[in-house]
Design a protein around this motif. Structure first.
Motif, PDB file in Angstrom:
ATOM      1  N   LEU A  74      40.446  39.054  35.806  1.00 39.27           N
ATOM      2  CA  LEU A  74      41.802  39.424  36.224  1.00 39.27           C
ATOM      3  C   LEU A  74      42.835  38.902  35.234  1.00 39.27           C
ATOM      4  N   GLN A  96      49.360  39.658  40.736  1.00 36.39           N
ATOM      5  CA  GLN A  96      49.711  39.276  42.119  1.00 36.39           C
ATOM      6  C   GLN A  96      48.494  38.868  42.945  1.00 36.39           C
ATOM      7  N   SER A 105      38.615  33.283  36.797  1.00 34.90           N
ATOM      8  CA  SER A 105      37.209  33.600  37.094  1.00 34.90           C
ATOM      9  C   SER A 105      37.040  34.966  37.746  1.00 34.90           C
ATOM     10  N   GLY A 109      35.549  44.054  39.092  1.00 35.76           N
ATOM     11  CA  GLY A 109      34.451  44.531  39.945  1.00 35.76           C
ATOM     12  C   GLY A 109      34.410  43.775  41.263  1.00 35.76           C
ATOM     13  N   SER A 156      41.022  43.997  52.015  1.00 34.15           N
ATOM     14  CA  SER A 156      42.209  43.270  51.541  1.00 34.15           C
ATOM     15  C   SER A 156      42.270  43.129  50.026  1.00 34.15           C
ATOM     16  N   LYS A 197      28.218  52.349  47.821  1.00 35.42           N
ATOM     17  CA  LYS A 197      27.315  51.732  46.834  1.00 35.42           C
ATOM     18  C   LYS A 197      26.030  51.283  47.534  1.00 35.42           C
ATOM     19  N   LEU A 203      28.265  48.039  40.273  1.00 34.31           N
ATOM     20  CA  LEU A 203      29.487  48.726  39.831  1.00 34.31           C
ATOM     21  C   LEU A 203      29.672  48.316  38.379  1.00 34.31           C
ATOM     22  N   MET A 228      49.726  32.740  46.542  1.00 33.76           N
ATOM     23  CA  MET A 228      48.263  32.838  46.510  1.00 33.76           C
ATOM     24  C   MET A 228      47.606  33.805  47.484  1.00 33.76           C
ATOM     25  N   PRO A 231      46.791  40.379  50.459  1.00 29.71           N
ATOM     26  CA  PRO A 231      47.798  41.252  51.086  1.00 29.71           C
ATOM     27  C   PRO A 231      47.481  41.436  52.564  1.00 29.71           C
TER      28      PRO A 231
HETATM   29  C1  LIG Z   1      42.538  31.301  47.824  1.00 32.75           C
HETATM   30  C2  LIG Z   1      42.138  32.724  47.494  1.00 32.75           C
HETATM   31  C3  LIG Z   1      43.110  33.692  47.407  1.00 32.75           C
HETATM   32  C4  LIG Z   1      42.768  35.008  47.105  1.00 32.75           C
HETATM   33  N1  LIG Z   1      43.761  35.948  47.042  1.00 32.75           N
HETATM   34  C5  LIG Z   1      43.442  37.248  46.784  1.00 32.75           C
HETATM   35  C6  LIG Z   1      44.462  38.223  46.724  1.00 32.75           C
HETATM   36  O1  LIG Z   1      45.653  37.948  46.842  1.00 32.75           O
HETATM   37  N2  LIG Z   1      44.086  39.514  46.507  1.00 32.75           N
HETATM   38  C7  LIG Z   1      42.774  39.892  46.339  1.00 32.75           C
HETATM   39  O2  LIG Z   1      42.499  41.079  46.142  1.00 32.75           O
HETATM   40  N3  LIG Z   1      41.781  38.952  46.356  1.00 32.75           N
HETATM   41  C8  LIG Z   1      42.074  37.645  46.562  1.00 32.75           C
HETATM   42  N4  LIG Z   1      41.092  36.691  46.591  1.00 32.75           N
HETATM   43  C9  LIG Z   1      39.681  37.110  46.492  1.00 32.75           C
HETATM   44  C10 LIG Z   1      39.055  37.049  45.089  1.00 32.75           C
HETATM   45  O3  LIG Z   1      39.441  35.891  44.405  1.00 32.75           O
HETATM   46  C11 LIG Z   1      39.407  38.262  44.219  1.00 32.75           C
HETATM   47  O4  LIG Z   1      39.318  39.440  44.998  1.00 32.75           O
HETATM   48  C12 LIG Z   1      38.503  38.394  43.002  1.00 32.75           C
HETATM   49  O5  LIG Z   1      38.918  39.506  42.241  1.00 32.75           O
HETATM   50  C13 LIG Z   1      37.044  38.603  43.358  1.00 32.75           C
HETATM   51  O6  LIG Z   1      36.330  38.762  42.127  1.00 32.75           O
HETATM   52  P1  LIG Z   1      35.043  37.881  41.801  1.00 32.75           P
HETATM   53  O7  LIG Z   1      34.569  38.339  40.474  1.00 32.75           O
HETATM   54  O8  LIG Z   1      35.303  36.430  41.955  1.00 32.75           O
HETATM   55  O9  LIG Z   1      34.072  38.400  42.970  1.00 32.75           O
HETATM   56  P2  LIG Z   1      32.717  37.729  43.497  1.00 32.75           P
HETATM   57  O10 LIG Z   1      33.029  36.656  44.447  1.00 32.75           O
HETATM   58  O11 LIG Z   1      31.812  37.429  42.358  1.00 32.75           O
HETATM   59  O12 LIG Z   1      32.093  38.984  44.286  1.00 32.75           O
HETATM   60  C14 LIG Z   1      32.753  39.545  45.400  1.00 32.75           C
HETATM   61  C15 LIG Z   1      31.821  40.586  46.040  1.00 32.75           C
HETATM   62  O13 LIG Z   1      31.627  41.686  45.154  1.00 32.75           O
HETATM   63  C16 LIG Z   1      30.244  41.851  44.805  1.00 32.75           C
HETATM   64  N5  LIG Z   1      30.259  42.219  43.388  1.00 32.75           N
HETATM   65  C17 LIG Z   1      30.988  41.588  42.419  1.00 32.75           C
HETATM   66  N6  LIG Z   1      30.888  42.264  41.262  1.00 32.75           N
HETATM   67  C18 LIG Z   1      30.087  43.326  41.497  1.00 32.75           C
HETATM   68  C19 LIG Z   1      29.612  44.414  40.689  1.00 32.75           C
HETATM   69  N7  LIG Z   1      29.993  44.541  39.409  1.00 32.75           N
HETATM   70  N8  LIG Z   1      28.777  45.325  41.240  1.00 32.75           N
HETATM   71  C20 LIG Z   1      28.421  45.210  42.544  1.00 32.75           C
HETATM   72  N9  LIG Z   1      28.847  44.229  43.365  1.00 32.75           N
HETATM   73  C21 LIG Z   1      29.675  43.295  42.848  1.00 32.75           C
HETATM   74  C22 LIG Z   1      29.594  40.527  45.129  1.00 32.75           C
HETATM   75  O14 LIG Z   1      28.224  40.700  45.471  1.00 32.75           O
HETATM   76  C23 LIG Z   1      30.421  40.057  46.327  1.00 32.75           C
HETATM   77  O15 LIG Z   1      29.968  40.697  47.491  1.00 32.75           O
HETATM   78  C24 LIG Z   1      41.411  35.360  46.872  1.00 32.75           C
HETATM   79  C25 LIG Z   1      40.422  34.361  46.925  1.00 32.75           C
HETATM   80  C26 LIG Z   1      40.775  33.055  47.237  1.00 32.75           C
HETATM   81  C27 LIG Z   1      39.701  32.018  47.286  1.00 32.75           C
END
Ligand SMILES: Cc1cc2nc3c(=O)[nH]c(=O)nc-3n(C[C@H](O)[C@H](O)[C@H](O)COP(=O)(O)OP(=O)(O)OC[C@H]3O[C@@H](n4cnc5c(N)ncnc54)[C@H](O)[C@@H]3O)c2cc1C
Length: 322
Positions: A74, A96, A105, A109, A156, A197, A203, A228, A231
């Motif tokens: 991101l 946002q 991190s 996806g 969300s 999926k 993805l 933080m 939505p």
């Molecule tokens: C305090 C806090 C605040 C947050 N605020 C927001 C916010 O405002 N808005 C928001 O949208 N999100 C928010 N998040 C959630 C999250 O941080 C984000 O959505 C982030 O983009 C998730 O990406 P990740 O790579 O860490 O996902 P991961 O945790 O690695 O994976 C999330 C899910 O997607 C699956 N997955 C991941 N990548 C793939 C792929 N390429 N193919 C198939 N499956 C996959 C995983 O198996 C899991 O089920 C928040 C989280 C926390 C802890």
């Protein structure tokens, strides 16, 4: 908040990741940044015996105005000069999401694939044990809509509605090869299955039509803390105007249903009309009146519904020519 034990796999190619997934008899999760999955594991929300990291797969990191890899972080979207110049709504939205530390991190996806959220689900095991478990984790009844047999947790993610208004396609790769699914047909109305999926599919990336670079677009979200939070209502609009005449209009919402919602059945009919104050009021109220948020995230359903109208009016007025 200790992680349960699991076997960690780190494949270097998509084919290797799919093969590992195939060998796990369904007892696995893919992980990208881990900012959603791992907090859920700590709360003992459906942890699996195998976790397959996608971080070693180099081809998933690409960022361009027509293609974004699922592993693109991101923070890299937020800072992409190319996207700022050609598709500013994408970095504007990425900035946002969550906090700067999480965006270091978190990936595109993972954001699209974000697990749906609910008061009765996103709790510790201790809390859930005292209240009774929900359909999505260890229980047999949805505690939001008990008379139904599906999960009503709320979608969300911030980026999905933006990808929908831009007409993007999601590319999946699994045991049966590669397939493309339109973002508008990707999500399904059940907080457990969530989308089309298949479990072993990855993805891999998002394809954005180059025409999207000619549209104006915006995303605004309602949340408890601007620093933080997820939505509890988010609105995305893409528009093309010839003076005041609408040539393209798409509106999508997140945070108000089990899936992100697109309203083409309303906005397609407006092509050729003039963007006036009256039209803005009518289309905003029409969309607001079609949505019934559930009582399972912060703020009341009534307030979130009212804010749909307020945000859409505010955003559409921002597109009016001076
Ligand atoms: C305090 C806090 C605040 C947050 N605020 C927001 C916010 O405002 N808005 C928001 O949208 N999100 C928010 N998040 C959630 C999250 O941080 C984000 O959505 C982030 O983009 C998730 O990406 P990740 O790579 O860490 O996902 P991961 O945790 O690695 O994976 C999330 C899910 O997607 C699956 N997955 C991941 N990548 C793939 C792929 N390429 N193919 C198939 N499956 C996959 C995983 O198996 C899991 O089920 C928040 C989280 C926390 C802890």
């Amino acid at each position: 908040m200790i992680l349960p034990a699991f076997q960690y796999h780190q494949p270097q190619t998509i084919a290797e990741a799919v093969a590992i997934a195939n060998s796990c008899n369904g007892d696995f999760d893919f992980v990208s940044g881990g900012t959603d999955l791992l907090p859920n594991y700590k709360d003992r929300l459906n942890p699996r015996a195998n976790v397959i990291s996608l971080s070693g797969i180099k081809e998933l990191y690409e960022i361009s105005p027509t293609k974004i890899g699922a592993m693109a972080r991101l923070v890299d979207i937020e800072n992409s000069k190319n996207l700022h110049e050609r598709l500013p709504v994408i970095p504007h939205t990425a900035a946002q999401i969550a906090t700067p530390l999480i965006r270091e991190s978190g990936t595109v996806g993972g954001n699209i694939m974000l697990d749906t959220r609910c008061f009765y689900f996103n709790q510790t095991w201790f809390w859930r044990d005292s209240k009774d478990y929900c359909l999505k984790a260890d229980g047999d009844t949805c505690l939001v809509v008990p008379q139904e047999k599906i999960c009503y947790a709320t979608y969300s993610g911030d980026l999905a509605p933006v990808f929908m208004i831009l007409g993007t396609t999601f590319v999946l790769e699994g045991p049966d090869g590669r397939r493309e699914v339109s973002s508008q047909n990707f999500f399904t109305h059940d907080g457990i299955t969530r989308n089309v999926k298949l479990p072993e599919e990855i993805l891999t990336h998002v394809i954005i039509p180059s025409q999207a670079q000619t549209w104006r677009a915006n995303y605004m979200k309602l949340r408890v803390r601007d620093s933080m939070d997820f939505p509890v209502m988010g609105a995305a609009i893409a528009i093309e105007l010839n003076e005041r005449t609408i040539e393209y209009l798409r509106i999508a919402l997140t945070g108000v249903a089990t899936t992100p919602l697109l309203f083409d059945e309303i906005t397609d009919a407006l092509v050729g009309d003039q963007l006036t104050e009256d039209l803005i009021d009518d289309v905003s109220d029409d969309i607001m009146n079609r949505v019934t948020p559930y009582r399972n995230v912060a703020y009341s359903p009534q307030y979130r519904k009212a804010m749909i109208g307020v945000y859409l009016k505010r955003m559409l007025r921002g597109f009016l020519p001076a």
